[in-house]
Design a protein around this motif. Structure first.
Motif, PDB file in Angstrom:
ATOM      1  N   PHE A  64       0.840  -1.192   0.000  1.00  0.00           N
ATOM      2  CA  PHE A  64       0.000   0.000   0.000  1.00  0.00           C
ATOM      3  C   PHE A  64       0.875   1.241   0.000  1.00  0.00           C
ATOM      4  O   PHE A  64       1.937   1.274   0.631  1.00  0.00           O
ATOM      5  CB  PHE A  64      -0.905   0.023   1.233  1.00  0.00           C
ATOM      6  N   LEU A  65       0.397   2.256  -0.705  1.00  0.00           N
ATOM      7  CA  LEU A  65       1.001   3.587  -0.661  1.00  0.00           C
ATOM      8  C   LEU A  65      -0.019   4.538  -0.052  1.00  0.00           C
ATOM      9  O   LEU A  65      -1.096   4.746  -0.621  1.00  0.00           O
ATOM     10  CB  LEU A  65       1.374   4.084  -2.057  1.00  0.00           C
ATOM     11  N   PHE A  66       0.299   5.113   1.096  1.00  0.00           N
ATOM     12  CA  PHE A  66      -0.578   6.070   1.758  1.00  0.00           C
ATOM     13  C   PHE A  66      -0.173   7.478   1.336  1.00  0.00           C
ATOM     14  O   PHE A  66       0.980   7.879   1.519  1.00  0.00           O
ATOM     15  CB  PHE A  66      -0.485   5.901   3.271  1.00  0.00           C
ATOM     16  N   ALA A  67      -1.130   8.214   0.780  1.00  0.00           N
ATOM     17  CA  ALA A  67      -0.858   9.568   0.299  1.00  0.00           C
ATOM     18  C   ALA A  67      -1.970  10.494   0.770  1.00  0.00           C
ATOM     19  O   ALA A  67      -3.154  10.207   0.567  1.00  0.00           O
ATOM     20  CB  ALA A  67      -0.768   9.595  -1.226  1.00  0.00           C
ATOM     21  N   GLY A  68      -1.595  11.589   1.405  1.00  0.00           N
ATOM     22  CA  GLY A  68      -2.583  12.544   1.889  1.00  0.00           C
ATOM     23  C   GLY A  68      -3.355  12.066   3.086  1.00  0.00           C
ATOM     24  O   GLY A  68      -4.441  12.581   3.382  1.00  0.00           O
ATOM     25  N   TYR A 109       4.273   1.913   2.146  1.00  0.00           N
ATOM     26  CA  TYR A 109       4.925   3.214   2.051  1.00  0.00           C
ATOM     27  C   TYR A 109       3.937   4.328   2.384  1.00  0.00           C
ATOM     28  O   TYR A 109       2.731   4.188   2.139  1.00  0.00           O
ATOM     29  CB  TYR A 109       5.464   3.422   0.622  1.00  0.00           C
ATOM     30  N   ALA A 110       4.451   5.412   2.915  1.00  0.00           N
ATOM     31  CA  ALA A 110       3.601   6.565   3.216  1.00  0.00           C
ATOM     32  C   ALA A 110       4.368   7.848   2.943  1.00  0.00           C
ATOM     33  O   ALA A 110       5.520   7.997   3.384  1.00  0.00           O
ATOM     34  CB  ALA A 110       3.148   6.527   4.669  1.00  0.00           C
ATOM     35  N   ILE A 111       3.738   8.752   2.226  1.00  0.00           N
ATOM     36  CA  ILE A 111       4.312  10.084   2.006  1.00  0.00           C
ATOM     37  C   ILE A 111       3.935  10.931   3.207  1.00  0.00           C
ATOM     38  O   ILE A 111       2.744  11.163   3.461  1.00  0.00           O
ATOM     39  CB  ILE A 111       3.772  10.699   0.702  1.00  0.00           C
ATOM     40  N   VAL A 112       4.925  11.373   3.964  1.00  0.00           N
ATOM     41  CA  VAL A 112       4.652  12.036   5.241  1.00  0.00           C
ATOM     42  C   VAL A 112       5.620  13.186   5.473  1.00  0.00           C
ATOM     43  O   VAL A 112       6.664  13.294   4.824  1.00  0.00           O
ATOM     44  CB  VAL A 112       4.775  11.048   6.420  1.00  0.00           C
ATOM     45  N   ASP A 113       5.253  14.033   6.415  1.00  0.00           N
ATOM     46  CA  ASP A 113       6.160  15.010   7.007  1.00  0.00           C
ATOM     47  C   ASP A 113       6.488  14.489   8.391  1.00  0.00           C
ATOM     48  O   ASP A 113       5.669  14.571   9.309  1.00  0.00           O
ATOM     49  CB  ASP A 113       5.484  16.384   7.083  1.00  0.00           C
ATOM     50  N   LEU A 114       7.655  13.913   8.534  1.00  0.00           N
ATOM     51  CA  LEU A 114       8.011  13.260   9.788  1.00  0.00           C
ATOM     52  C   LEU A 114       7.928  14.197  10.982  1.00  0.00           C
ATOM     53  O   LEU A 114       7.609  13.768  12.099  1.00  0.00           O
ATOM     54  CB  LEU A 114       9.418  12.662   9.701  1.00  0.00           C
ATOM     55  N   GLN A 115       8.183  15.488  10.766  1.00  0.00           N
ATOM     56  CA  GLN A 115       8.154  16.437  11.874  1.00  0.00           C
ATOM     57  C   GLN A 115       6.748  16.646  12.423  1.00  0.00           C
ATOM     58  O   GLN A 115       6.585  17.057  13.572  1.00  0.00           O
ATOM     59  CB  GLN A 115       8.749  17.783  11.427  1.00  0.00           C
ATOM     60  N   GLN A 116       5.733  16.367  11.624  1.00  0.00           N
ATOM     61  CA  GLN A 116       4.356  16.596  12.053  1.00  0.00           C
ATOM     62  C   GLN A 116       3.677  15.358  12.618  1.00  0.00           C
ATOM     63  O   GLN A 116       2.568  15.443  13.144  1.00  0.00           O
ATOM     64  CB  GLN A 116       3.524  17.136  10.880  1.00  0.00           C
ATOM     65  N   LEU A 117       4.324  14.214  12.537  1.00  0.00           N
ATOM     66  CA  LEU A 117       3.693  12.984  12.994  1.00  0.00           C
ATOM     67  C   LEU A 117       3.612  12.940  14.518  1.00  0.00           C
ATOM     68  O   LEU A 117       4.541  13.329  15.229  1.00  0.00           O
ATOM     69  CB  LEU A 117       4.469  11.767  12.503  1.00  0.00           C
TER      70      LEU A 117
END
Length: 281
Positions: free
Chosen positions: A215-219, A243-251
């Motif tokens: 799976f690819l998680f986007a948005g 996989y996930a497109i993320v901003d690690l600083q906001q998690l």
């Protein structure tokens, strides 16, 4: 296909793009993919809760929580009122993005769209040989059903026809189109979550197509337990790499833990940049 943790984001995205082309990766789309073009449409659970708060006075425990807000409205007014408010919240169509169009053109076996606005369905409307399975509320329908199937024209179809389609769109929380099905209140989710461990609320054709795929998680955000629970169950018996497109600083801490537990490789890059590379790929 495995993405090494030491790959830079552009290399990781190139590998994901190859997996999408091959049909070995299932896109799992959240509202963030189309948020920039949504104007006044609520594109997060928090924004939807705020919208409900403009309609009724919410108790403190429900403020900021879309599902508790909807439950309060359902309990003290009526389910029809919840549906009417959802219709109003999502009454202005949100246009598909170039990324939705790219996914529609690939003829993917399975696409998951986890918000209510229906952009992915609009993008698929430009193509043939696809069907949708949509989560439904069982409130007031008098039927022992967890989902319904729809064809490209919006008409209801049977499971066999949906399973035969080249591309299957799965909208687990429902959608404003084509039939105003919404899983939104706490009661809706209590019913589903009591059985989702044994997978009954997930259609067999979805279960078959996720098998062995990544799976690819986007948005997507997974800062709420309900969102994590749903994703975890939809991913069952799939590949062990995602996989996930993320901003690690906001998690949040819980989001980081969820990514670790589910073996989801974070691709730390701005969403618009990542989607542009995936479109080009």
């Amino acid at each position: 296909m495995t993405i090494a943790l030491d790959l830079c984001p552009s290399e990781a995205l190139a590998s994901v793009a190859a997996g999408l082309r091959a049909g070995s990766i299932v896109p799992y789309l959240g509202p963030g993919v189309a948020a920039a073009g949504a104007l006044a449409t609520p594109m997060t659970p928090e924004a939807l809760a705020a919208f409900f708060g403009t309609k009724v006075a919410l108790p403190k425990r429900a403020r900021g929580n879309a599902w508790a807000s909807a439950q309060h409205i359902e309990s003290f007014k009526h389910r029809r009122t919840v549906t009417a408010y959802m219709d109003e919240a999502f009454g202005v169509p949100v246009p598909p993005t170039p990324f939705h169009a790219r996914l529609a053109a690939l003829g993917l076996p399975l696409i998951v769209d986890s918000w209510y606005t229906g952009e992915m369905r609009q993008a698929l409307a430009q193509h043939d040989d696809w069907a949708e399975v949509q989560g439904i509320t069982r409130a007031g329908i008098g039927e022992d059903r967890w989902f319904r199937f729809y064809g490209p024209d919006g008409g209801e179809i049977d499971a066999r026809r949906a399973a035969a389609a080249a591309t299957l769109l799965y909208t687990p929380h429902g959608s404003t189109i084509p039939a105003r099905n919404f899983l939104i209140s706490d009661a809706d989710y209590v019913e589903v979550l009591t059985e989702i461990d044994i997978q009954t609320p997930i259609a067999e054709c979805v279960r078959e197509r996720r098998t062995g795929r990544s799976f690819l998680f986007a948005g997507c955000r997974f800062h709420d337990q309900l969102l994590r629970s749903y994703a975890r169950q939809i991913m069952k018996r799939s590949s062990d790499t995602h996989y996930a497109i993320v901003d690690l600083q906001q998690l949040t801490r819980n989001e980081r833990r969820f990514l670790d537990e589910q073996n989801i490789t974070p691709i730390d890059t701005p969403l618009d940049t990542a989607l542009e590379q995936l479109i080009a790929g």
